[in-house]
Design a protein around this motif. Structure first.
Motif, PDB file in Angstrom:
ATOM      1  N   PHE A  40      80.764  92.260  60.246  1.00 19.49           N
ATOM      2  CA  PHE A  40      79.693  92.513  59.259  1.00 19.49           C
ATOM      3  C   PHE A  40      78.359  92.042  59.835  1.00 19.49           C
ATOM      4  O   PHE A  40      77.748  91.101  59.326  1.00 19.49           O
ATOM      5  N   TYR A  41      77.920  92.670  60.902  1.00 20.94           N
ATOM      6  CA  TYR A  41      76.722  92.209  61.606  1.00 20.94           C
ATOM      7  C   TYR A  41      75.462  92.990  61.216  1.00 20.94           C
ATOM      8  O   TYR A  41      74.406  92.787  61.791  1.00 20.94           O
ATOM      9  N   ARG A  42      75.606  93.867  60.234  1.00 23.70           N
ATOM     10  CA  ARG A  42      74.438  94.619  59.748  1.00 23.70           C
ATOM     11  C   ARG A  42      74.348  94.535  58.234  1.00 23.70           C
ATOM     12  O   ARG A  42      75.363  94.510  57.539  1.00 23.70           O
ATOM     13  N   ARG A  43      73.121  94.528  57.738  1.00 27.14           N
ATOM     14  CA  ARG A  43      72.901  94.538  56.290  1.00 27.14           C
ATOM     15  C   ARG A  43      72.149  95.804  55.896  1.00 27.14           C
ATOM     16  O   ARG A  43      71.466  96.427  56.716  1.00 27.14           O
ATOM     17  N   ILE A  44      72.294  96.166  54.637  1.00 31.85           N
ATOM     18  CA  ILE A  44      71.574  97.321  54.104  1.00 31.85           C
ATOM     19  C   ILE A  44      70.189  96.875  53.657  1.00 31.85           C
ATOM     20  O   ILE A  44      70.053  95.907  52.905  1.00 31.85           O
ATOM     21  N   ARG A  45      69.163  97.590  54.151  1.00 29.02           N
ATOM     22  CA  ARG A  45      67.777  97.344  53.739  1.00 29.02           C
ATOM     23  C   ARG A  45      67.185  98.704  53.381  1.00 29.02           C
ATOM     24  O   ARG A  45      66.873  99.486  54.268  1.00 29.02           O
ATOM     25  N   GLY A  46      67.107  98.992  52.096  1.00 27.07           N
ATOM     26  CA  GLY A  46      66.632 100.296  51.657  1.00 27.07           C
ATOM     27  C   GLY A  46      67.582 101.377  52.149  1.00 27.07           C
ATOM     28  O   GLY A  46      68.777 101.322  51.860  1.00 27.07           O
TER      29      GLY A  46
ATOM     30  N   GLU B 290      74.870 106.040  57.106  1.00 26.57           N
ATOM     31  CA  GLU B 290      75.950 106.940  56.684  1.00 26.57           C
ATOM     32  C   GLU B 290      77.260 106.179  56.563  1.00 26.57           C
ATOM     33  O   GLU B 290      78.004 106.031  57.529  1.00 26.57           O
ATOM     34  N   LEU B 291      77.552 105.722  55.382  1.00 23.99           N
ATOM     35  CA  LEU B 291      78.802 105.003  55.161  1.00 23.99           C
ATOM     36  C   LEU B 291      79.958 105.993  55.105  1.00 23.99           C
ATOM     37  O   LEU B 291      79.793 107.135  54.661  1.00 23.99           O
ATOM     38  N   ASN B 292      81.119 105.533  55.564  1.00 23.48           N
ATOM     39  CA  ASN B 292      82.282 106.405  55.660  1.00 23.48           C
ATOM     40  C   ASN B 292      83.127 106.348  54.384  1.00 23.48           C
ATOM     41  O   ASN B 292      84.223 105.784  54.372  1.00 23.48           O
ATOM     42  N   PHE B 293      82.585 106.942  53.312  1.00 19.08           N
ATOM     43  CA  PHE B 293      83.303 106.905  52.034  1.00 19.08           C
ATOM     44  C   PHE B 293      84.569 107.778  52.067  1.00 19.08           C
ATOM     45  O   PHE B 293      85.501 107.559  51.301  1.00 19.08           O
TER      46      PHE B 293
ATOM     47  N   ASP C 134      80.385  96.764  57.713  1.00 14.55           N
ATOM     48  CA  ASP C 134      81.110  96.452  58.951  1.00 14.55           C
ATOM     49  C   ASP C 134      80.861  97.504  60.038  1.00 14.55           C
ATOM     50  O   ASP C 134      80.220  98.535  59.804  1.00 14.55           O
ATOM     51  N   CYS C 135      81.399  97.218  61.214  1.00 17.15           N
ATOM     52  CA  CYS C 135      81.171  98.055  62.407  1.00 17.15           C
ATOM     53  C   CYS C 135      81.584  99.507  62.204  1.00 17.15           C
ATOM     54  O   CYS C 135      80.978 100.411  62.769  1.00 17.15           O
ATOM     55  N   ASP C 136      82.617  99.744  61.410  1.00 15.96           N
ATOM     56  CA  ASP C 136      83.104 101.111  61.184  1.00 15.96           C
ATOM     57  C   ASP C 136      82.452 101.797  59.995  1.00 15.96           C
ATOM     58  O   ASP C 136      82.821 102.936  59.674  1.00 15.96           O
ATOM     59  N   LEU C 137      81.566 101.106  59.328  1.00 11.50           N
ATOM     60  CA  LEU C 137      80.873 101.656  58.153  1.00 11.50           C
ATOM     61  C   LEU C 137      81.842 102.048  57.042  1.00 11.50           C
ATOM     62  O   LEU C 137      81.599 103.000  56.304  1.00 11.50           O
TER      63      LEU C 137
ATOM     64  N   GLY D 151      86.979 108.308  49.232  1.00 10.64           N
ATOM     65  CA  GLY D 151      85.755 108.163  48.434  1.00 10.64           C
ATOM     66  C   GLY D 151      85.456 106.741  48.009  1.00 10.64           C
ATOM     67  O   GLY D 151      84.424 106.480  47.409  1.00 10.64           O
ATOM     68  N   LEU D 152      86.360 105.811  48.304  1.00 11.39           N
ATOM     69  CA  LEU D 152      86.169 104.428  47.877  1.00 11.39           C
ATOM     70  C   LEU D 152      86.203 103.476  49.074  1.00 11.39           C
ATOM     71  O   LEU D 152      87.103 103.550  49.909  1.00 11.39           O
TER      72      LEU D 152
END
Lengths: 148, 148
Positions: free
Chosen positions: B99-105, A2-5, A73-76, A10-11
């Protein structure tokens, strides 16, 4: 995932780092649709605030960015895109990186040599050889963060 | 030198890249005052939107960033700060990079090993050993992009 758009309207800011060299090439902004496009196509795609549409980096110049890794990143709320630079450079001003100047006191000084002639690259799609060159002008007007 | 602070409401995004390794550590935001502070002190300093004040990276943890170079992009609206990481890492979650995580699917997977125990680092300033630990809680509440 869940990215924090929402945090930035929104960006999300997306840092582009060159694979291999580790050079930071540019920073762009992505909405959820741009990120989806990247994961589907493998080419760096941004949302242009001025043109209010998605744009693929290199759509005019051919200097596309082939995405190798997408980190969060850590905060998404920020993306780090590792990508292969196709062609001599990212910046619409003719440099390898958009960060081609450094701050020295009150001045900006060049931090790298020009990598290509932007007039040749962005003028090559023009169908007219008369001046003013509409193709070139269009590329110029786009401006912004290698936005071409 | 005229940076475009107005474009993003007075704040410019600033990418932090580690000197030597070239690793991208975090992204923060800077106003004109924070940039002035960086150029004066040599330590990475940001503007916290949530706390509405300047903060020096590492002010709680000691994991400061010694600034080696400050670059500016073509649009004069993004900064690239090259800095030496003092201590094991930047991220308040205990990693070298935020940036310690990557997106996988549809998932996020760890892209690097933890570098330190955040409970020890951010709890060490507490004057109380009882639970809940106010020092640690304070560090936790700060959150955000290695904001500690």
């Amino acid at each position: 995932m869940e990215l924090n758009f929402e945090k930035a309207g929104g960006l999300l800011p997306a840092v582009i780092q060159e694979s291999g060299t580790g050079k930071v090439l540019m920073l762009g902004f992505m909405n959820a649709e741009a990120l989806k496009k990247i994961l589907e196509t493998g080419f760096a795609t941004f949302y242009s605030r001025s043109r209010e549409r998605l744009w693929v980096k290199g759509e005019s110049s051919g200097h596309v960015l082939k995405v190798r890794d997408v980190l969060v990143d850590c905060d998404l709320d920020t993306l780090l895109i590792v990508a292969e630079q196709v062609g001599p450079g990212t910046c619409h001003n003719g440099y390898h990186s958009c960060f081609y100047r450094r701050i020295r006191g009150e001045d900006l000084v060049e931090a790298e040599e020009p990598a290509f002639d932007p007039a040749k690259v962005y003028g090559s799609t023009s169908t007219s050889s008369t001046s003013p060159d509409p193709g070139k002008q269009q590329a110029r007007n786009r401006g912004g963060n290698g936005d071409a």
